[in-house]
Design a protein around this motif. Sequence first.
Motif, mmCIF file in Angstrom:
data_model
loop_
_atom_site.group_PDB
_atom_site.id
_atom_site.type_symbol
_atom_site.label_atom_id
_atom_site.label_comp_id
_atom_site.label_asym_id
_atom_site.label_seq_id
_atom_site.Cartn_x
_atom_site.Cartn_y
_atom_site.Cartn_z
ATOM 1 N N ASP A 71 14.115 -15.399 -85.685
ATOM 2 C CA ASP A 71 14.555 -14.102 -86.191
ATOM 3 C C ASP A 71 13.390 -13.337 -86.817
ATOM 4 O O ASP A 71 13.304 -12.109 -86.685
ATOM 5 C CB ASP A 71 15.666 -14.290 -87.226
ATOM 6 N N CYS A 72 12.496 -14.057 -87.502
ATOM 7 C CA CYS A 72 11.318 -13.396 -88.070
ATOM 8 C C CYS A 72 10.439 -12.807 -86.968
ATOM 9 O O CYS A 72 9.899 -11.700 -87.122
ATOM 10 C CB CYS A 72 10.518 -14.401 -88.903
ATOM 11 N N GLU A 73 10.282 -13.538 -85.869
ATOM 12 C CA GLU A 73 9.469 -13.028 -84.759
ATOM 13 C C GLU A 73 10.036 -11.724 -84.212
ATOM 14 O O GLU A 73 9.293 -10.801 -83.856
ATOM 15 C CB GLU A 73 9.400 -14.059 -83.637
ATOM 16 N N ILE A 74 11.375 -11.634 -84.136
ATOM 17 C CA ILE A 74 12.023 -10.471 -83.540
ATOM 18 C C ILE A 74 12.138 -9.314 -84.528
ATOM 19 O O ILE A 74 11.790 -8.168 -84.216
ATOM 20 C CB ILE A 74 13.429 -10.847 -83.028
ATOM 21 N N ASN A 75 12.616 -9.599 -85.748
ATOM 22 C CA ASN A 75 13.014 -8.520 -86.643
ATOM 23 C C ASN A 75 11.863 -7.672 -87.132
ATOM 24 O O ASN A 75 12.039 -6.465 -87.364
ATOM 25 C CB ASN A 75 13.783 -9.098 -87.844
ATOM 26 N N ASP A 76 10.671 -8.254 -87.303
ATOM 27 C CA ASP A 76 9.573 -7.404 -87.750
ATOM 28 C C ASP A 76 9.234 -6.342 -86.697
ATOM 29 O O ASP A 76 8.897 -5.202 -87.032
ATOM 30 C CB ASP A 76 8.339 -8.230 -88.118
ATOM 31 N N ASP A 77 9.377 -6.693 -85.424
ATOM 32 C CA ASP A 77 9.159 -5.704 -84.367
ATOM 33 C C ASP A 77 10.241 -4.627 -84.388
ATOM 34 O O ASP A 77 9.954 -3.431 -84.256
ATOM 35 C CB ASP A 77 9.142 -6.378 -82.990
ATOM 36 N N LEU A 78 11.505 -5.047 -84.534
ATOM 37 C CA LEU A 78 12.607 -4.079 -84.497
ATOM 38 C C LEU A 78 12.534 -3.128 -85.678
ATOM 39 O O LEU A 78 12.756 -1.914 -85.531
ATOM 40 C CB LEU A 78 13.953 -4.814 -84.484
ATOM 41 N N LEU A 79 12.227 -3.646 -86.864
ATOM 42 C CA LEU A 79 12.132 -2.790 -88.043
ATOM 43 C C LEU A 79 10.946 -1.832 -87.925
ATOM 44 O O LEU A 79 11.038 -0.663 -88.319
ATOM 45 C CB LEU A 79 12.008 -3.650 -89.300
ATOM 46 N N ALA A 80 9.827 -2.322 -87.370
ATOM 47 C CA ALA A 80 8.674 -1.442 -87.177
ATOM 48 C C ALA A 80 8.980 -0.328 -86.181
ATOM 49 O O ALA A 80 8.389 0.753 -86.240
ATOM 50 C CB ALA A 80 7.474 -2.256 -86.698
ATOM 51 N N ASP A 81 9.921 -0.588 -85.276
ATOM 52 C CA ASP A 81 10.312 0.425 -84.289
ATOM 53 C C ASP A 81 11.360 1.391 -84.836
ATOM 54 O O ASP A 81 11.799 2.287 -84.115
ATOM 55 C CB ASP A 81 10.877 -0.263 -83.035
ATOM 56 N N GLY A 82 11.785 1.178 -86.094
ATOM 57 C CA GLY A 82 12.737 2.094 -86.697
ATOM 58 C C GLY A 82 14.184 1.762 -86.459
ATOM 59 O O GLY A 82 15.068 2.590 -86.740
#
Length: 362
Positions: A71-82
């Motif tokens: 989840d950490c691998e995925i969520n930092d990307d999603l949050l950075a994408d807004g």
Amino acid sequence: MVPSDGVRTMGVDRHWRCYVSPAFVEATPVVELAGVWIHEVAHLLRDHHGRAERLPAADQRDHVRVNIAQDCEINDDLLADGLALPEGRMEPRLYGLPAGGLFESYLPAIPRTPHGPDCGSGAHGAPAPWELGEEGGPALVGPVEAEALRRQTAQAVRAHQRGRGKTPAGWARWAEELLEPSVDWRSALAGAVREAAAWAAGAVDYTYRRPSRRTPALGGRVVLPSLRRPLPRVAMVIDTSGSMGPDDLAAALAEVTGVLREVGVGGNRVAVLACDADVHAVTRVRGAGEVALAGGGGTDMRVGIGAALALPDRPNVVVVLTDGYTPWPDETPSCRLIAALVGQDPPAPPPWVQTVRVDLAT
């Protein structure tokens, strides 16, 4: 999509089913549902369950920690994408970890905890109680189709990026790695030659030069042959045509030295042939300093391969160092053939040629 009261929010299985809690849908804003949906899809696209199976056994059994790291691998990307995600989401910063990492690098820093997310077997690899398994529910997605879906998605991401679209950095990195995997070409070349040499050395034959140790037990009436395991012979065909620049030739010469060292074929068991449209030099070498390179004309590595196979000590393995702009034999020769391709965007040889792409910049 599979509605399920057993899953707390959403989850996926390894067959690409997405399980959704109706209560969660009812209570969650649409923008957050979209974020969770993409989160679950990311588990499948990033092949998290396949990667989890390659973890050490102790880590594989700790589904909660694996899921948190994923989840950490995925969520930092999603949050950075807004994208919007519900409260309580897992992020690398919660564990003092940098953003942009892979879950395998995060896992050692994730503490053991009895409770955490459960995104299903499509994430951590272990079947969850609410999954239907292979027998029930919608049609299954098999490994081949799943890989095709990943590649199609990666190609779409790359096309969007080249079309000057705003491509999220995390997805752009994922697509590039999937379509152009980063491989240490030196290790790949050495490994290919070692594999071919091991295959050649596995060809055993019988000889009477050294009788079998079981011969005395027969009272000398019958002489049994013993098995011998011949050492492999390697031929290096180096492209010296006009299309190969001096830097490429220098790199090719360095690779001769590297292959000699890595494969461990000593003595005079390596032949080096300098070839453009004709063979200009054949040398038995122990090191790179003994290699004579000549040529500079057209390109036809078929001539060099044929000359290598016609040597008195026929090689078991032929390595061709070339920029790829050459015709190749029409059929598989009676040896292992490896093409070490140098230069920018070299054309691919026939599929039966084992290929290693040499990036001179790394």
